[in-house]
Design a protein around this motif. Sequence first.
Motif, PDB file in Angstrom:
ATOM      1  N   ASP A   1       1.012  -1.157  -0.012  1.00  0.00           N
ATOM      2  CA  ASP A   1      -0.598   0.168   0.239  1.00  0.00           C
ATOM      3  C   ASP A   1       1.011   0.640   0.381  1.00  0.00           C
ATOM      4  N   GLU A   2       1.874   1.490   0.799  1.00  0.00           N
ATOM      5  CA  GLU A   2       3.371   2.231   0.343  1.00  0.00           C
ATOM      6  C   GLU A   2       3.659   2.483  -0.468  1.00  0.00           C
ATOM      7  N   PHE A   3       3.650   1.714  -0.924  1.00  0.00           N
ATOM      8  CA  PHE A   3       4.386   1.593  -2.370  1.00  0.00           C
ATOM      9  C   PHE A   3       3.907   2.209  -3.979  1.00  0.00           C
ATOM     10  N   ALA A   4       2.659   1.475  -3.440  1.00  0.00           N
ATOM     11  CA  ALA A   4       1.092   2.015  -4.978  1.00  0.00           C
ATOM     12  C   ALA A   4       1.103   3.117  -4.894  1.00  0.00           C
TER      13      ALA A   4
ATOM     14  N   GLU B   1      -0.027  11.557 -22.429  1.00  0.00           N
ATOM     15  CA  GLU B   1      -1.102  10.882 -22.996  1.00  0.00           C
ATOM     16  C   GLU B   1      -1.049   9.428 -24.022  1.00  0.00           C
ATOM     17  N   ASP B   2      -0.886   8.288 -22.926  1.00  0.00           N
ATOM     18  CA  ASP B   2      -0.086   7.440 -23.291  1.00  0.00           C
ATOM     19  C   ASP B   2      -1.337   5.962 -22.764  1.00  0.00           C
ATOM     20  N   GLU B   3      -2.113   5.199 -23.057  1.00  0.00           N
ATOM     21  CA  GLU B   3      -2.870   4.386 -22.632  1.00  0.00           C
ATOM     22  C   GLU B   3      -2.022   2.686 -21.795  1.00  0.00           C
ATOM     23  N   TYR B   4      -2.553   2.764 -20.714  1.00  0.00           N
ATOM     24  CA  TYR B   4      -2.228   2.071 -19.661  1.00  0.00           C
ATOM     25  C   TYR B   4      -2.692   2.317 -19.162  1.00  0.00           C
ATOM     26  N   ALA B   5      -2.000   0.102 -17.721  1.00  0.00           N
ATOM     27  CA  ALA B   5      -3.389  -0.189 -16.772  1.00  0.00           C
ATOM     28  C   ALA B   5      -2.280  -0.625 -15.465  1.00  0.00           C
TER      29      ALA B   5
ATOM     30  N   LYS C   1       1.234  -7.554   0.114  1.00  0.00           N
ATOM     31  CA  LYS C   1       1.321  -7.382   1.251  1.00  0.00           C
ATOM     32  C   LYS C   1       1.011  -6.088   2.364  1.00  0.00           C
ATOM     33  N   MET C   2       0.428  -5.556   3.359  1.00  0.00           N
ATOM     34  CA  MET C   2       0.007  -5.175   4.458  1.00  0.00           C
ATOM     35  C   MET C   2       1.190  -4.559   5.383  1.00  0.00           C
ATOM     36  N   LYS C   3       1.469  -3.799   5.886  1.00  0.00           N
ATOM     37  CA  LYS C   3       2.078  -3.924   6.718  1.00  0.00           C
ATOM     38  C   LYS C   3       1.580  -4.656   8.653  1.00  0.00           C
ATOM     39  N   ASN C   4       0.125  -4.381   8.790  1.00  0.00           N
ATOM     40  CA  ASN C   4      -1.135  -5.406   9.411  1.00  0.00           C
ATOM     41  C   ASN C   4      -0.259  -6.972   8.651  1.00  0.00           C
ATOM     42  N   GLY C   5      -0.287  -6.799   7.928  1.00  0.00           N
ATOM     43  CA  GLY C   5       0.073  -8.674   6.972  1.00  0.00           C
ATOM     44  C   GLY C   5      -0.450  -9.311   6.811  1.00  0.00           C
ATOM     45  N   ASN C   6      -1.840  -7.766   5.676  1.00  0.00           N
ATOM     46  CA  ASN C   6      -2.688  -8.802   5.082  1.00  0.00           C
ATOM     47  C   ASN C   6      -2.685  -8.569   4.094  1.00  0.00           C
ATOM     48  N   GLY C   7      -3.002  -9.503   3.201  1.00  0.00           N
ATOM     49  CA  GLY C   7      -3.100  -9.341   1.239  1.00  0.00           C
ATOM     50  C   GLY C   7      -3.996  -8.096   0.927  1.00  0.00           C
ATOM     51  N   TRP C   8      -3.455  -7.252  -0.639  1.00  0.00           N
ATOM     52  CA  TRP C   8      -3.782  -5.809  -0.522  1.00  0.00           C
ATOM     53  C   TRP C   8      -3.991  -5.732  -2.236  1.00  0.00           C
ATOM     54  N   CYS C   9      -4.406  -5.137  -2.693  1.00  0.00           N
ATOM     55  CA  CYS C   9      -4.899  -5.071  -4.443  1.00  0.00           C
ATOM     56  C   CYS C   9      -5.420  -3.388  -4.486  1.00  0.00           C
ATOM     57  N   THR C  10      -4.386  -3.181  -5.376  1.00  0.00           N
ATOM     58  CA  THR C  10      -5.009  -1.665  -5.922  1.00  0.00           C
ATOM     59  C   THR C  10      -5.208  -1.390  -7.667  1.00  0.00           C
ATOM     60  N   GLY C  11      -5.632  -0.739  -8.306  1.00  0.00           N
ATOM     61  CA  GLY C  11      -5.456  -0.574  -9.826  1.00  0.00           C
ATOM     62  C   GLY C  11      -5.424   0.423 -10.245  1.00  0.00           C
ATOM     63  N   PHE C  12      -4.677   0.824 -11.487  1.00  0.00           N
ATOM     64  CA  PHE C  12      -5.192   2.825 -11.535  1.00  0.00           C
ATOM     65  C   PHE C  12      -4.847   2.425 -13.011  1.00  0.00           C
ATOM     66  N   ASN C  13      -5.674   3.249 -14.510  1.00  0.00           N
ATOM     67  CA  ASN C  13      -4.507   4.104 -14.933  1.00  0.00           C
ATOM     68  C   ASN C  13      -4.529   5.336 -16.038  1.00  0.00           C
TER      69      ASN C  13
ATOM     70  N   LEU D   1      -5.879   7.382 -16.749  1.00  0.00           N
ATOM     71  CA  LEU D   1      -6.624   8.868 -16.690  1.00  0.00           C
ATOM     72  C   LEU D   1      -7.215   8.466 -14.945  1.00  0.00           C
ATOM     73  N   SER D   2      -6.845   7.438 -14.780  1.00  0.00           N
ATOM     74  CA  SER D   2      -7.032   8.143 -12.794  1.00  0.00           C
ATOM     75  C   SER D   2      -7.385   9.096 -12.008  1.00  0.00           C
ATOM     76  N   GLU D   3      -8.183   9.435 -11.210  1.00  0.00           N
ATOM     77  CA  GLU D   3      -8.048  10.578 -10.182  1.00  0.00           C
ATOM     78  C   GLU D   3      -7.302  10.254  -8.747  1.00  0.00           C
ATOM     79  N   LYS D   4      -7.729   8.700  -8.805  1.00  0.00           N
ATOM     80  CA  LYS D   4      -7.218   8.483  -7.505  1.00  0.00           C
ATOM     81  C   LYS D   4      -6.796   6.686  -7.845  1.00  0.00           C
ATOM     82  N   MET D   5      -6.743   6.203  -7.223  1.00  0.00           N
ATOM     83  CA  MET D   5      -6.160   4.468  -7.517  1.00  0.00           C
ATOM     84  C   MET D   5      -7.132   4.085  -6.887  1.00  0.00           C
ATOM     85  N   ASP D   6      -8.390   3.105  -7.820  1.00  0.00           N
ATOM     86  CA  ASP D   6      -9.791   2.931  -8.294  1.00  0.00           C
ATOM     87  C   ASP D   6      -9.745   1.973  -7.009  1.00  0.00           C
ATOM     88  N   THR D   7      -9.084   1.251  -7.404  1.00  0.00           N
ATOM     89  CA  THR D   7      -9.515  -0.931  -6.698  1.00  0.00           C
ATOM     90  C   THR D   7      -9.468  -1.111  -5.593  1.00  0.00           C
ATOM     91  N   ALA D   8      -8.262  -0.254  -4.338  1.00  0.00           N
ATOM     92  CA  ALA D   8      -7.838   0.319  -3.377  1.00  0.00           C
ATOM     93  C   ALA D   8      -8.477  -0.848  -2.666  1.00  0.00           C
TER      94      ALA D   8
END
Length: 198
Positions: A73-76, A89-93, A99-111, A113-120
């Motif tokens: 989550d920190e790196f993301a 102006e390129d197309e990518y995702a 792993k989060m610092k608390n030990g749980n699994g975690w995921c995020t995605g963005f492309n 055009l993202s204004e935020k990390m939208d699947t965190a």
Amino acid sequence: MSMVVASVGPQFAIISGDTRALEKDTRKVVSEDYHKVYKLNDNVLIGFVGTGTPIQRLKDKFGYQIDNKIFADEFAKEFFELMKSNYIEDEYAVLIVGKMKNGNGWCTGFNQLSEKMDTAKQFTEDLDMFFLWPDNEKVDYSDMQSSQIKKVAGIVHHAKNVKRAVEEISTSVTYLIQEVSKEVDSVNKNIVTYNLIF
């Protein structure tokens, strides 16, 4: 575009991707060994589809390794800000799992055009899968995606240990990408997979 698939649970993260690169305008194959997924440390996995801009940013800023004290989550957040501040102006995702610092699994995605990390999302009890599908309007992948999620859920539920589950999921995802490669010229059968067990 290419294909990247990630699976994350409370004790594991997996990311897989094919290795074909096409020239943007002509769609001519320029490489059959272009890595789109990376293990950055013992906590962070990353994958890309679309143009090579994010891979170049990763290489320029971090190389392909980061300090083991950095969690997914920190790196993301840092990588997302890097991509926003150096907008092209390129197309990518991008998918970032681990792993989060608390030990749980975690995921995020963005492309691009993202204004935020939208699947965190943090994963504590359930697993989930994330797909960056090829950009091909002629093929509908929704049934394949649904069946893959059910299959992975079954593997995790019945596996005797996390290591065995990760091995089975990796095999299943490799098969999935190879099946897609039969239909889509931007995906090849050469699969690179990285996993983490927490």
